[in-house]
Design an enzyme around this catalytic site. Structure first.
Site, PDB file in Angstrom:
ATOM      1  N   GLU A 124      10.243  13.651 -22.658  1.00  0.00           N
ATOM      2  CA  GLU A 124       9.495  12.612 -21.938  1.00  0.00           C
ATOM      3  C   GLU A 124      10.112  12.303 -20.575  1.00  0.00           C
ATOM      4  O   GLU A 124       9.403  12.199 -19.588  1.00  0.00           O
ATOM      5  CB  GLU A 124       9.414  11.323 -22.769  1.00  0.00           C
ATOM      6  CG  GLU A 124       8.444  11.385 -23.919  1.00  0.00           C
ATOM      7  CD  GLU A 124       6.979  11.374 -23.511  1.00  0.00           C
ATOM      8  OE1 GLU A 124       6.657  11.297 -22.310  1.00  0.00           O
ATOM      9  OE2 GLU A 124       6.134  11.452 -24.419  1.00  0.00           O
ATOM     10  N   ASN A 138      -0.688   8.607 -14.776  1.00  0.00           N
ATOM     11  CA  ASN A 138      -1.692   9.296 -15.589  1.00  0.00           C
ATOM     12  C   ASN A 138      -3.061   9.272 -14.910  1.00  0.00           C
ATOM     13  O   ASN A 138      -3.326   8.421 -14.064  1.00  0.00           O
ATOM     14  CB  ASN A 138      -1.773   8.637 -16.972  1.00  0.00           C
ATOM     15  CG  ASN A 138      -0.455   8.700 -17.698  1.00  0.00           C
ATOM     16  OD1 ASN A 138       0.101   9.762 -17.901  1.00  0.00           O
ATOM     17  ND2 ASN A 138       0.081   7.537 -18.069  1.00  0.00           N
ATOM     18  N   ASP A 185      -5.829   8.280 -15.977  1.00  0.00           N
ATOM     19  CA  ASP A 185      -6.629   7.086 -16.258  1.00  0.00           C
ATOM     20  C   ASP A 185      -6.172   5.863 -15.457  1.00  0.00           C
ATOM     21  O   ASP A 185      -6.686   4.765 -15.635  1.00  0.00           O
ATOM     22  CB  ASP A 185      -6.632   6.763 -17.753  1.00  0.00           C
ATOM     23  CG  ASP A 185      -5.270   6.336 -18.284  1.00  0.00           C
ATOM     24  OD1 ASP A 185      -4.279   6.320 -17.520  1.00  0.00           O
ATOM     25  OD2 ASP A 185      -5.198   6.022 -19.493  1.00  0.00           O
ATOM     26  N   SER A 195      -3.151   4.551 -15.594  1.00  0.00           N
ATOM     27  CA  SER A 195      -1.973   3.949 -16.216  1.00  0.00           C
ATOM     28  C   SER A 195      -0.726   4.720 -15.789  1.00  0.00           C
ATOM     29  O   SER A 195      -0.810   5.804 -15.216  1.00  0.00           O
ATOM     30  CB  SER A 195      -2.104   3.964 -17.743  1.00  0.00           C
ATOM     31  OG  SER A 195      -2.028   5.296 -18.246  1.00  0.00           O
ATOM     32  N   ASP A 228       3.382   5.758 -17.195  1.00  0.00           N
ATOM     33  CA  ASP A 228       4.389   5.798 -18.246  1.00  0.00           C
ATOM     34  C   ASP A 228       5.731   5.449 -17.611  1.00  0.00           C
ATOM     35  O   ASP A 228       6.055   5.961 -16.538  1.00  0.00           O
ATOM     36  CB  ASP A 228       4.472   7.183 -18.884  1.00  0.00           C
ATOM     37  CG  ASP A 228       3.162   7.603 -19.523  1.00  0.00           C
ATOM     38  OD1 ASP A 228       2.423   6.723 -20.010  1.00  0.00           O
ATOM     39  OD2 ASP A 228       2.874   8.811 -19.552  1.00  0.00           O
ATOM     40  N   ASN A 263       3.634   3.604 -22.072  1.00  0.00           N
ATOM     41  CA  ASN A 263       2.420   3.519 -21.265  1.00  0.00           C
ATOM     42  C   ASN A 263       2.008   2.086 -20.929  1.00  0.00           C
ATOM     43  O   ASN A 263       1.975   1.212 -21.796  1.00  0.00           O
ATOM     44  CB  ASN A 263       1.288   4.232 -22.006  1.00  0.00           C
ATOM     45  CG  ASN A 263       0.040   4.339 -21.177  1.00  0.00           C
ATOM     46  OD1 ASN A 263      -0.825   3.481 -21.262  1.00  0.00           O
ATOM     47  ND2 ASN A 263      -0.048   5.375 -20.379  1.00  0.00           N
TER      48      ASN A 263
END
Length: 143
Positions: free
Chosen positions: A51, A62, A64, A66, A68, A75
């Site tokens: 990650e 991301n 969308d 959002s 992380d 998220n």
């Protein structure tokens, strides 16, 4: 103006805590993550390597909208608030709290995610860790 922004970015990156694999494993073990909800210490180390490469300041934007955040790449849409597309803030925190060198808040939030969704909530775990021999993630660590 651009030079100032670049300088601030470099200072933020320079202050990031990037754990060594075994130091991170010891930290997780000390925080009772080994076996938490059936997730082994090797699973946690594998997940966080894929990650964030053990970087407390890691971010990923991301598609969308959002983001992380932190060593677990938690998220913003569901687990923390960053003023963006947050819908739930399931951990009840600001996303910036996931990016400090004190990983206590990040660990508490990761536990909450596992409590509610299991380790399968992380795509990196499914892609790189699930059903694999993870012994190399702890090899050489004095645990």
């Amino acid at each position: 103006m651009m030079k100032h922004l670049l300088l601030l970015l470099l200072v933020a990156v320079a202050n990031a805590k990037i754990f060594q694999r075994c130091d991170w494993a010891r930290t997780l073990k000390a925080k009772n993550m080994d076996g938490y909800r059936g997730v082994s210490l090797a699973d946690w180390v594998c997940l966080t390597q894929h990650e964030s490469n053990f970087n407390t300041r890691a971010t990923n934007r991301n598609t969308d909208g959002s983001t992380d955040y932190g060593i677990f790449q938690i998220n913003s849409k569901w687990w923390c608030s960053d003023g963006g597309v947050s819908r739930a803030n399931g951990c009840g925190i600001r996303c910036s709290e996931l990016q400090t060198d004190d990983v206590e808040t990040a660990i508490r939030c990761a536990k909450r995610i596992v409590d509610q969704q299991g380790v399968r909530a992380w795509e990196a775990w499914k892609a790189h860790c699930q059903n694999r021999n993870l012994s190399s993630y702890l090899r050489g660590c004095n645990l």
